[in-house]
Scaffold this motif. Structure first.
Motif, PDB file in Angstrom:
ATOM      1  N   LEU A  67       5.564 -10.901   3.269  1.00 18.34           N
ATOM      2  CA  LEU A  67       4.691 -10.788   2.099  1.00 18.34           C
ATOM      3  C   LEU A  67       4.647 -12.099   1.330  1.00 18.34           C
ATOM      4  O   LEU A  67       3.574 -12.565   0.932  1.00 18.34           O
TER       5      LEU A  67
ATOM      6  N   ARG B 148       6.254  -3.983   5.453  1.00 20.06           N
ATOM      7  CA  ARG B 148       6.305  -5.446   5.636  1.00 20.06           C
ATOM      8  C   ARG B 148       7.583  -5.973   4.999  1.00 20.06           C
ATOM      9  O   ARG B 148       8.041  -5.469   3.983  1.00 20.06           O
TER      10      ARG B 148
ATOM     11  N   LEU C 157      -1.777  -5.543   1.803  1.00 19.38           N
ATOM     12  CA  LEU C 157      -0.935  -5.863   2.958  1.00 19.38           C
ATOM     13  C   LEU C 157      -0.054  -4.681   3.333  1.00 19.38           C
ATOM     14  O   LEU C 157       0.122  -4.373   4.512  1.00 19.38           O
TER      15      LEU C 157
ATOM     16  N   VAL D 155       2.460 -14.808   3.127  1.00 20.53           N
ATOM     17  CA  VAL D 155       1.020 -14.581   3.000  1.00 20.53           C
ATOM     18  C   VAL D 155       0.554 -14.898   1.582  1.00 20.53           C
ATOM     19  O   VAL D 155      -0.428 -15.613   1.379  1.00 20.53           O
TER      20      VAL D 155
ATOM     21  N   ARG E 116      -3.294  -7.703  -3.721  1.00 23.42           N
ATOM     22  CA  ARG E 116      -3.207  -8.221  -2.345  1.00 23.42           C
ATOM     23  C   ARG E 116      -1.947  -7.716  -1.650  1.00 23.42           C
ATOM     24  O   ARG E 116      -1.992  -7.349  -0.466  1.00 23.42           O
TER      25      ARG E 116
END
Length: 92
Positions: free
Chosen positions: A29, A24, A18, A32, A14
């Motif tokens: 991170l 990011r 992202l 999320v 995941r």
């Protein structure tokens, strides 16, 4: 740890998803991943460390922020492995 072991974990996959959308921050991170998986901030940090140590992600320190980006080379190596097995008829 082999590349497939790195990718076997759904949290790490995941995070890479992202990062595929662009750089990011670690805070973004973490937010999320915590929301989606219910894991702690230290656990997210450990996953980010695994990704860095195995070449799947890079980090850039900007002031007190840490910006992560995906590193494509290990993913291309996995793709190459899959291609070799596809052409051998194993993964058809």
């Amino acid at each position: 740890m082999h590349a497939f072991e790195v990718l076997a974990d759904p949290v790490r996959r995941r995070i890479l998803e992202l990062l595929a959308g662009g750089e990011r921050s670690s805070g973004d991170l973490t937010a999320v991943v915590r929301r989606e998986f219910g894991v702690s901030q230290p656990a997210v940090s450990r996953h980010l460390r695994v990704l860095r140590e195995h070449g799947f992600a890079t980090v850039l320190a900007v002031g007190n922020r840490r910006l992560y980006a995906v590193e494509a080379a290990p993913l291309r190596e996995i793709d190459g492995w899959l291609d070799r097995h596809r052409t051998a008829g194993i993964l058809n």
